[in-house]
Design a protein around this motif. Structure first.
Motif, PDB file in Angstrom:
ATOM      1  N   TYR B 263       1.032  -1.298   0.133  1.00  0.00           N
ATOM      2  CA  TYR B 263       0.222   0.079   0.501  1.00  0.00           C
ATOM      3  C   TYR B 263       0.648   1.470  -0.248  1.00  0.00           C
ATOM      4  CZ  TYR B 263      -3.373   3.876   1.386  1.00  0.00           C
ATOM      5  OH  TYR B 263      -4.105   3.885   1.249  1.00  0.00           O
ATOM      6  N   LEU B 264       1.902   1.358   0.266  1.00  0.00           N
ATOM      7  CA  LEU B 264       2.557   2.935   0.594  1.00  0.00           C
ATOM      8  C   LEU B 264       3.675   2.641  -0.398  1.00  0.00           C
ATOM      9  CD1 LEU B 264       3.408   2.991   4.493  1.00  0.00           C
ATOM     10  CD2 LEU B 264       1.824   3.980   3.118  1.00  0.00           C
ATOM     11  N   SER B 266       3.518   3.946  -3.381  1.00  0.00           N
ATOM     12  CA  SER B 266       3.074   4.333  -4.321  1.00  0.00           C
ATOM     13  C   SER B 266       3.830   6.298  -3.465  1.00  0.00           C
ATOM     14  CB  SER B 266       1.890   4.688  -4.706  1.00  0.00           C
ATOM     15  OG  SER B 266       0.652   4.116  -3.535  1.00  0.00           O
ATOM     16  N   ALA B 267       3.980   5.568  -1.892  1.00  0.00           N
ATOM     17  CA  ALA B 267       4.209   7.076  -1.206  1.00  0.00           C
ATOM     18  C   ALA B 267       5.911   7.289  -1.859  1.00  0.00           C
ATOM     19  CB  ALA B 267       4.379   6.402  -0.060  1.00  0.00           C
ATOM     20  N   PHE B 270       6.635  10.146  -4.108  1.00  0.00           N
ATOM     21  CA  PHE B 270       6.307  11.359  -3.378  1.00  0.00           C
ATOM     22  C   PHE B 270       7.448  11.882  -2.582  1.00  0.00           C
ATOM     23  CE2 PHE B 270       1.373   9.595  -3.338  1.00  0.00           C
ATOM     24  CZ  PHE B 270       1.914   9.708  -4.619  1.00  0.00           C
ATOM     25  N   VAL B 271       7.982  11.183  -1.519  1.00  0.00           N
ATOM     26  CA  VAL B 271       9.114  11.057  -1.006  1.00  0.00           C
ATOM     27  C   VAL B 271      10.314  10.943  -1.511  1.00  0.00           C
ATOM     28  CG1 VAL B 271      10.377  10.133   1.002  1.00  0.00           C
ATOM     29  CG2 VAL B 271       8.250   9.822   0.695  1.00  0.00           C
TER      30      VAL B 271
ATOM     31  N   GLY C 125       3.907  16.185  -3.305  1.00  0.00           N
ATOM     32  CA  GLY C 125       4.754  15.493  -2.990  1.00  0.00           C
ATOM     33  C   GLY C 125       4.327  14.578  -1.182  1.00  0.00           C
ATOM     34  N   LEU C 132      -1.186   8.780   2.226  1.00  0.00           N
ATOM     35  CA  LEU C 132      -1.061   7.368   2.716  1.00  0.00           C
ATOM     36  C   LEU C 132      -0.263   6.878   3.084  1.00  0.00           C
ATOM     37  CD1 LEU C 132       0.882   7.232  -1.443  1.00  0.00           C
ATOM     38  CD2 LEU C 132      -1.959   6.799  -0.151  1.00  0.00           C
TER      39      LEU C 132
END
Lengths: 245, 291, 320
Positions: B263-264, B266-267, B270-271, C125, C132
């Motif tokens: 689940y994470l 896709s983060a 962004f990070v 972002g 999330l």
């Protein structure tokens, strides 16, 4: 002890040594002229002293204390302020508001309300009738005076002027030269000035330092420097017509 | 080891898609100094164009690429003429252009909702389910096709920018619009064409993406962010730069599965985006714009 | 510094502001407001406070954030968890939620030195990563099934005044910031970070200060929101659309002006209510078009329009 000094100050960009092991000093109440051909490292020197960029090696000392690692805003608070050759007023603030921003950072060196000091400085540089105008409406000479006023509002001990006279017509240049002398005489501010306009820098400066490729190649009174053969070769010679015009 | 090869291959396949997406954003920034915040919206429109052509008219998604390119190009030229042209450029216009194009993105999203509802869609063809075996891994044909197209496009773009008159004009404008005006280049026209090319690339990226992943009118924000990561990381200096950056992003994302709950993952993008921005703040897009 | 820096005379505006506040405070006591109106006004107050606080970053400092939902969500969930854990008064929970959100907002510190679009995109972002993470953190947020709070009708009713109080506070703060040396420094940073530093302004300090304050206020509204709805869900609280809401409210009203975001938030909430009731299918597009028109024709939004109108009127009066 000099008010301000640099010790083996060095800045390299890639392989280029913009400022190369430079030792400089500025005495209390002095006007020091810094001259040299384009690319001699003059503006880089100002940026180093002002804390805008960190040196590669060496140090800047104020009252004998190293200022290493102090960013620009802390140098201002310590009493060292600069102006820019290309003036950068805040277009979204009025003339007096521009000056207030500087006046907020005079630290313990000034008394009275911020607003009063800003108004006083504006009067000192001769912009009192443009207090509520916006910088975009000023002439170039007006914007240079505003740049001076903002810097003076920080109640500096050391004022660094980067080609503040260049680009002005002779009458404006004369007026600004008078203003610079008054800054030293009436406000007890020590001045370092970079200038290409030779008559101005020669008549204003107590002492002149000549830079070439980041190094100091000569130093002395204006008269001594003009007669120095190294200087004439490196700088005055190539630029002589422009220099004496 | 087998798992490793599987992951590595799927990262490579993903990288082609990311590179294509990123070029669309990068060329517009490189030439106009405008961040096309509607990029994600154009990607979403590209996906729907391909979907409509396939579902309603039975056109194979790979054959519909020219149609999607042409339509997205026209959309981009229109966006430039009607919207972007009226903005101040450079630093001063930053927030304004961002908000303007964001507004356009909202309009695109709304348009897609009206036309296609909010349901998830995807393009499935006979290709979608077939696969070939490479290095002991099962690879889907559509993923391979995306990689192939994703490799051809940047090469084509590179040749276009360096070998054609128009391409050279675009590069010249990117470097110095003022002197281009002086020597008689119609800078406004170049800007329009560049915006068109950027959106055409985004449209194709959307189409390709639609053959692999489900999408809906709200899709696009993660595509925008990923494109941005790649552009920032790779600079617009060279085809290999962008390809490499796309590969880095894909590898990090794919291998994150090993250490993070799925689940994470896709983060991670962004990070990475924030890290890349913060670590390389100065020469973000490099100085070799389209060089 | 007490003397006025801009030409606008503050006294009538201040008087008008205080009168409006007082009138709104007694309104539900004097008039028989329907529950619908009462609640709609409560929500409007929360939005106004959030929009004004967003403007401290996006308007005064010029750092347009697309990630403020992160602090809204953190404030909301922290407040909700406190209420669920211990029998503390709700306002205390909101306050703590706001404080935590303010500290959380400081996590964006490394991104603050980015300029223009880079900062904005970094906030997308950060906002999405936060969403999330918190959706994944089921023990704290309940994951995608959310968190339910005990329903307190009286508290929900009283929220009207709490919300109004917050609006008065945040409006006053906006006004004070804008008219003080602090505001001038923020505008100086917005215009030119380097030039500001050359005059002694510490951009880093003020950016940190403002993002923390802005995040804290938005966090408090998040906590109030949780009490109001008695149910919160991370994908909604941290959602990108919520971040966009703050941007839209400020842009509609007038980015960077003192009272613009207040106006913008009122219009935003009423318009949303109307659109969701009558044309839900056009909801996003209308906001998109609104953004486009504002940026192209009146970058100061409603405030700009009002200023123009005022100038017209003054010109007319001058002629007569």
């Amino acid at each position: 002890m000099p008010l301000l000094a640099t010790r083996a100050l060095t800045k390299t960009f890639g392989g280029l040594r913009a400022v190369d092991a430079l030792d400089l000093h500025l005495e209390e109440g002095e006007i020091l002229g810094v001259i040299g051909p384009n690319g001699a490292g003059k503006t880089t020197l100002f940026s180093l002293i002002a804390g805008s960029i960190p040196p590669t090696a060496g140090a800047v000392l104020l009252d004998g204390v190293s200022m290493l690692g102090r960013p620009a805003f802390k140098m201002v608070r310590a009493g060292v302020v600069r102006t820019h050759q290309i003036v950068k007023p805040f277009p979204n603030l009025s003339v007096v508001e521009n000056v207030v921003v500087g006046a907020l950072h005079a630290g313990g060196r000034a008394t009275g309300s911020v607003r009063d000091r800003a108004v006083e400085v504006l009067a000192f540089v001769g912009l009192e009738d443009r207090t509520h105008a916006f910088p975009g409406t000023l002439t170039l000479a007006g914007r240079k005076r505003l740049e001076l006023a903002r810097a003076l509002a920080t109640a500096p001990r050391v004022l660094m002027l980067d080609e503040v006279i260049a680009g002005l017509n002779p009458a404006e240049a004369q007026a600004l030269a008078t203003l610079i002398r008054r800054i030293r005489d009436e406000r007890q501010v020590s001045v370092i000035m970079i200038e290409h306009v030779m008559p101005a820098v020669m008549s204003l400066s107590d002492r002149v330092v000549v830079l070439d490729r980041g190094r100091k190649i000569a130093e002395g009174t204006p008269a001594e420097v003009v007669n120095d053969s190294v200087v004439v070769d490196a700088y005055l010679g190539e630029n002589h017509e422009g220099g004496t015009a | 080891m087998e798992r490793f090869i599987d992951l590595a291959l799927s990262a490579v396949l993903l990288a082609g898609l990311y590179a294509t997406m990123a070029y669309g954003l990068g060329i517009i920034y490189g030439v106009l100094r405008v961040v096309n915040l509607a990029h994600g919206g154009v990607i979403m429109m590209g996906a729907y164009m391909g979907w409509v052509l396939h579902r309603k008219l039975g056109v194979d998604p790979y054959l519909s690429i020219p149609i999607v390119v042409a339509a997205s190009y026209l959309l981009g030229v229109a966006m430039y003429r009607v919207l972007v042209r009226h903005l101040p450029r450079g630093a001063a216009g930053g927030p304004a252009s961002l908000l303007l194009l964001f507004g356009f993105w909202l309009v695109l999203r709304n348009g897609a909702y009206l036309l296609f509802t909010g349901d998830d869609q995807s393009i499935t063809t006979a290709w979608s389910t077939s696969s070939v075996v490479v290095l002991g891994s099962q690879l889907s044909v559509s993923r391979l096709a995306v990689l192939a197209i994703g490799s051809v496009i940047p090469v084509g773009l590179h040749l276009f920018l360096h070998r054609t008159h128009l391409g050279r004009a675009i590069r010249a404008v990117a470097q110095n619009p003022d002197s281009c005006t002086l020597v008689g280049v119609d800078v406004e026209r170049i800007y329009g064409i560049t915006f068109g090319i950027g959106t055409a690339l985004a449209g194709v990226a959307g189409l390709l993406s639609a053959t692999l992943f489900a999408f809906n009118p709200g899709s696009g924000s993660s595509e925008l962010l990923k494109s941005f990561v790649v552009v920032v990381l790779g600079g617009m200096g060279s085809v290999p730069g962008t390809g490499l950056a796309a590969l880095i992003l894909a590898v990090v994302e794919v291998f994150a599965i090993l250490v993070l709950p799925s689940y994470l993952t896709s983060a991670v993008g962004f990070v990475m985006l924030v890290l890349v921005l913060v670590i390389r703040p100065g020469g973000l897009f490099g100085h070799r714009v389209l060089g | 510094m007490r003397s006025r820096i801009r030409g606008l005379a503050p006294t009538p505006i201040l008087a008008g502001f205080l009168l409006t506040g007082a009138a709104l405070a007694v309104l539900p006591l004097v008039l028989e407001l329907s529950i619908y109106t009462h609640n709609l006004m409560t929500l409007t107050f929360l939005s106004v406070a959030g929009a004004l606080a967003w403007n401290w970053m996006g308007g005064f400092l010029g750092q347009v954030s697309f990630g403020h939902a992160a602090t809204f969500g953190v404030g909301g969930f922290v407040a909700a968890r406190i209420v669920l854990w211990a029998p503390v008064p709700a306002p205390l929970a909101w306050l703590v939620g706001g404080l935590v959100a303010g500290v959380f907002a400081l996590g964006a510190h490394p991104a603050l030195r980015l300029r223009g679009p880079y900062f904005s995109i970094a906030t997308i972002g950060l906002g999405e990563a936060t969403r999330l993470l918190f959706t994944y953190w089921e023990d704290f947020t309940g994951g995608s099934s959310g968190l339910s709070l005990p329903i307190e009708t009286a508290l929900k009713h009283r929220l009207y005044w709490w919300g109004l109080g917050l609006v008065v506070l945040v409006t006053a703060a906006s006004w004070l910031i804008r008219r003080s040396g602090l505001g001038l420094q923020l505008l100086a940073i917005k215009a030119d970070v380097d030039a500001a530093a050359d005059l002694g302004v510490s951009a880093t300090f003020y950016q940190d200060l403002m993002i923390a304050l802005s995040g804290a206020v938005v966090g408090v509204t998040g906590g109030m929101w949780a009490s109001y709805f008695s149910f919160i869900e991370p994908n909604d609280m941290f959602g990108f659309d919520r971040s966009i809401g703050f941007v839209l409210m400020a842009v509609i009203g007038g980015v960077g002006t003192v009272l613009g975001p207040l106006l913008g938030a009122v219009v935003f909430v009423l318009l949303r209510q109307y659109l969701l009731a009558s044309y839900p299918q056009l909801y996003l597009g209308v906001y998109g078009l609104l953004l486009i028109f504002i940026i192209l024709f009146e970058p100061l939004g409603l405030t700009g329009l009002l200023r123009r109108l005022w100038q017209r009127l003054s010109a007319l009066r001058g002629k007569v």
